[in-house]
Design an enzyme around this catalytic site. Structure first.
Site, PDB file in Angstrom:
ATOM      1  N   ARG A  39      34.708 -11.532  96.045  1.00  0.00           N
ATOM      2  CA  ARG A  39      34.538 -12.233  97.326  1.00  0.00           C
ATOM      3  C   ARG A  39      35.154 -11.453  98.480  1.00  0.00           C
ATOM      4  O   ARG A  39      34.667 -11.533  99.611  1.00  0.00           O
ATOM      5  CB  ARG A  39      35.143 -13.631  97.245  1.00  0.00           C
ATOM      6  CG  ARG A  39      34.271 -14.530  96.400  1.00  0.00           C
ATOM      7  CD  ARG A  39      34.690 -15.970  96.478  1.00  0.00           C
ATOM      8  NE  ARG A  39      33.646 -16.803  95.895  1.00  0.00           N
ATOM      9  CZ  ARG A  39      33.840 -18.017  95.403  1.00  0.00           C
ATOM     10  NH1 ARG A  39      35.039 -18.558  95.437  1.00  0.00           N
ATOM     11  NH2 ARG A  39      32.825 -18.690  94.904  1.00  0.00           N
ATOM     12  N   LYS A 201      24.679 -30.454  83.191  1.00  0.00           N
ATOM     13  CA  LYS A 201      24.426 -31.878  83.395  1.00  0.00           C
ATOM     14  C   LYS A 201      23.245 -32.186  84.292  1.00  0.00           C
ATOM     15  O   LYS A 201      23.016 -31.508  85.289  1.00  0.00           O
ATOM     16  CB  LYS A 201      25.657 -32.512  84.054  1.00  0.00           C
ATOM     17  CG  LYS A 201      26.873 -32.564  83.185  1.00  0.00           C
ATOM     18  CD  LYS A 201      27.876 -33.503  83.825  1.00  0.00           C
ATOM     19  CE  LYS A 201      29.299 -33.066  83.579  1.00  0.00           C
ATOM     20  NZ  LYS A 201      30.130 -33.258  84.755  1.00  0.00           N
ATOM     21  N   GLY A 354      27.500 -20.658  90.351  1.00  0.00           N
ATOM     22  CA  GLY A 354      28.532 -19.770  89.836  1.00  0.00           C
ATOM     23  C   GLY A 354      28.229 -19.237  88.451  1.00  0.00           C
ATOM     24  O   GLY A 354      28.286 -18.024  88.216  1.00  0.00           O
ATOM     25  N   GLY A 377      27.276 -24.787  95.387  1.00  0.00           N
ATOM     26  CA  GLY A 377      26.899 -26.044  96.039  1.00  0.00           C
ATOM     27  C   GLY A 377      26.121 -25.816  97.324  1.00  0.00           C
ATOM     28  O   GLY A 377      25.145 -26.522  97.603  1.00  0.00           O
TER      29      GLY A 377
HETATM   30  P1  ADP Z   1      25.897 -23.240  87.647  1.00  0.00           P
HETATM   31  O1  ADP Z   1      27.391 -22.938  87.736  1.00  0.00           O
HETATM   32  O2  ADP Z   1      25.080 -22.002  87.660  1.00  0.00           O
HETATM   33  O3  ADP Z   1      25.472 -24.251  88.668  1.00  0.00           O
HETATM   34  P2  ADP Z   1      26.307 -25.248  85.601  1.00  0.00           P
HETATM   35  O4  ADP Z   1      27.758 -25.278  85.941  1.00  0.00           O
HETATM   36  O5  ADP Z   1      25.484 -26.428  85.950  1.00  0.00           O
HETATM   37  O6  ADP Z   1      25.639 -23.912  86.206  1.00  0.00           O
HETATM   38  O7  ADP Z   1      26.140 -25.077  84.013  1.00  0.00           O
HETATM   39  C1  ADP Z   1      26.702 -24.004  83.311  1.00  0.00           C
HETATM   40  C2  ADP Z   1      27.210 -24.424  81.956  1.00  0.00           C
HETATM   41  O8  ADP Z   1      26.243 -25.148  81.202  1.00  0.00           O
HETATM   42  C3  ADP Z   1      27.552 -23.231  81.117  1.00  0.00           C
HETATM   43  O9  ADP Z   1      28.959 -23.185  80.926  1.00  0.00           O
HETATM   44  C4  ADP Z   1      26.805 -23.435  79.801  1.00  0.00           C
HETATM   45  O10 ADP Z   1      27.573 -23.111  78.663  1.00  0.00           O
HETATM   46  C5  ADP Z   1      26.489 -24.896  79.828  1.00  0.00           C
HETATM   47  N1  ADP Z   1      25.314 -25.209  79.007  1.00  0.00           N
HETATM   48  C6  ADP Z   1      24.058 -24.738  79.150  1.00  0.00           C
HETATM   49  N2  ADP Z   1      23.265 -25.183  78.183  1.00  0.00           N
HETATM   50  C7  ADP Z   1      24.006 -25.971  77.367  1.00  0.00           C
HETATM   51  C8  ADP Z   1      23.734 -26.729  76.185  1.00  0.00           C
HETATM   52  N3  ADP Z   1      22.521 -26.745  75.634  1.00  0.00           N
HETATM   53  N4  ADP Z   1      24.746 -27.436  75.633  1.00  0.00           N
HETATM   54  C9  ADP Z   1      25.975 -27.387  76.185  1.00  0.00           C
HETATM   55  N5  ADP Z   1      26.285 -26.706  77.330  1.00  0.00           N
HETATM   56  C10 ADP Z   1      25.323 -25.998  77.902  1.00  0.00           C
END
Ligand code: ADP
Ligand code: MG
Length: 396
Positions: A39, A201, A354, A377
């Site tokens: 960053r 989620k 992230g 976000g």
């Molecule tokens: P971002 O940070 O890109 O917005 P998220 O924080 O929403 O993404 O999600 C990332 C997390 O989701 C990762 O740590 C990954 O391990 C988890 N994840 C993805 N698929 C699964 C799954 N099938 N079961 C459990 N966790 C999962």
């Protein structure tokens, strides 16, 4: 002029003037040491342009969550030291975000020099967007530059409130690139426009999904999020991570998608294992998911279907990994999406989030896609067509 009536740095009269630059120096730290300085490095182009043009530069950022009071564990001291190394220039750090010490640093900085205020969140008025605090910050400068896209979805004093008191204001180079690229995913977006969403989620992203349905041609779903969608369609997902309270929300999204003519793609096979720590997974059809296994990645057949859609896309926005990519046996789906995006050089390809940005880096595609957003976000709010307070405040 940038979209939204925002002035770019090149148009701002910064020469010999006091320029307050809101940066995102919220770097990960462990035991007082910076573990990743990306960053700080990302803010260098703006800082170097200001130095070159002889501005009196005053930097401001937040770091962590000190809860509105001074806390040495969240001091910007290590950041100032790292910035000094990277620029080869002294960086004078004030011992407070506002007050006599801050004012002194701001008034002592000379042409082509760097000063830095202490962590904005050492004062509770920062996050409260307190008008008196914002006004005080504005008295330190002649020009306001916001380069902290990652904080642009928050209306805080140093990201939004201050701008009301400054006439000459605009976007730093990092912010400008974000506005420029992400705007191309809004009303004038090239079609087919494909959104790839996944991650942990559904609940985090229900609003995003709903808003994207007004904009995209295809919605590709993976990750734990896909489990909830499949369960909502009546599939038995075994031990998979599912949000039982989001089944109705998932059904509503599927219904709206079909009303709006958006094609939703869900996995038809997955990589399943008995636990997150399993040394390997096996390919399983979602139609016959064993009761003792959990889905941890999309399967190879699903990946091929998803890649075929990405190949014909003219615009792609990706947020959320397709599986537990942090573990090698469950990384193939996420890596496959990253590579398909990089290979489609006809499309505008954007990664937000992230963990998604981290996955893109692991896949080695950071420089091959059009853009990896520095805001999680913030990028999600932008692609929904929402107005971000930190950007609205810059409009003239
Ligand atoms: P971002 O940070 O890109 O917005 P998220 O924080 O929403 O993404 O999600 C990332 C997390 O989701 C990762 O740590 C990954 O391990 C988890 N994840 C993805 N698929 C699964 C799954 N099938 N079961 C459990 N966790 C999962
Ligand atoms: Mg995340």
């Amino acid at each position: 002029m940038l979209p939204g009536g925002v002035r770019p740095l090149a148009d701002l009269p910064v020469e010999g003037r006091r320029v307050f630059v809101r940066v995102d120096f919220n770097v990960p730290m462990k035991q007082g040491r910076i573990t990743d300085d990306a960053r700080i490095v990302a803010a260098l182009p703006t800082i170097q342009e200001l130095l070159r043009r002889g501005a009196k530069t005053i930097l401001a950022s937040h770091l962590g969550r000190p809860d509105g009071k001074p806390d040495p564990a969240f001091s910007l001291e290590p950041v100032a030291a790292r910035l000094a190394e990277l620029t080869g220039q002294d960086v004078t750090l004030a011992d407070e975000p506002v007050g006599d010490g801050a004012r002194r640093v701001a008034s002592d900085v000379r042409d082509g020099e760097l000063g830095m205020l202490e962590n904005m969140r050492f004062d509770p008025r920062e996050e409260a967007n307190d008008p008196v605090f914002a006004k005080e910050l504005s008295t330190y400068c002649d020009v306001y530059v916001n380069d902290a896209f990652g904080a642009a979805h928050r209306a805080h004093a140093s990201t939004a409130g201050i701008a009301a008191h400054v006439i000459d204001k605009g976007a730093g180079l990092l912010m400008a690139k974000e506005i420029d690229v992400l705007s191309r995913l809004l009303d004038q977006v090239a079609k087919p426009y494909v959104a790839v969403v996944g991650g942990a989620k559904v609940s985090d992203k229900v609003d995003v999904l709903d808003a994207l349905l007004f904009r995209v041609s295809h919605l590709i779903v993976g990750g734990a999020m896909a489990n909830t969608f499949l369960a909502a369609q009546g599939r038995n997902m075994g031990k998979s991570k599912i949000e039982a309270d989001k089944l109705a929300a998932a059904r509503l999204i599927l219904k709206r998608a079909s009303e709006r003519g958006v094609t939703v793609l869900l996995p038809d096979d997955v990589i399943a294992a008995s636990s997150l720590d399993a040394p390997a997974g096996s390919v399983v059809d979602v139609a016959d998911m064993p009761a003792d296994l959990m889905a941890l990645d999309i399967g190879p057949r699903t990946l091929l279907r998803y890649q075929a859609v990405l190949k014909d896309a003219r615009a792609v926005f990706w947020n959320g990994p397709m599986g537990v990519f942090e573990k090698a046996p469950f990384a193939a789906g996420t890596m496959g999406i990253a590579h398909a995006m990089a290979e489609n050089t006809n499309a505008l390809t954007v990664v937000g989030g992230g963990d998604s940005a981290a996955a893109a880096a692991v896949a080695g595609v950071t420089e091959k896609v059009t853009h990896v957003s520095t805001g999680g976000g913030a990028s999600l709010e932008f692609v929904q067509g929402l107005r971000l307070p930190g950007i609205v405040a810059l409009a003239t």
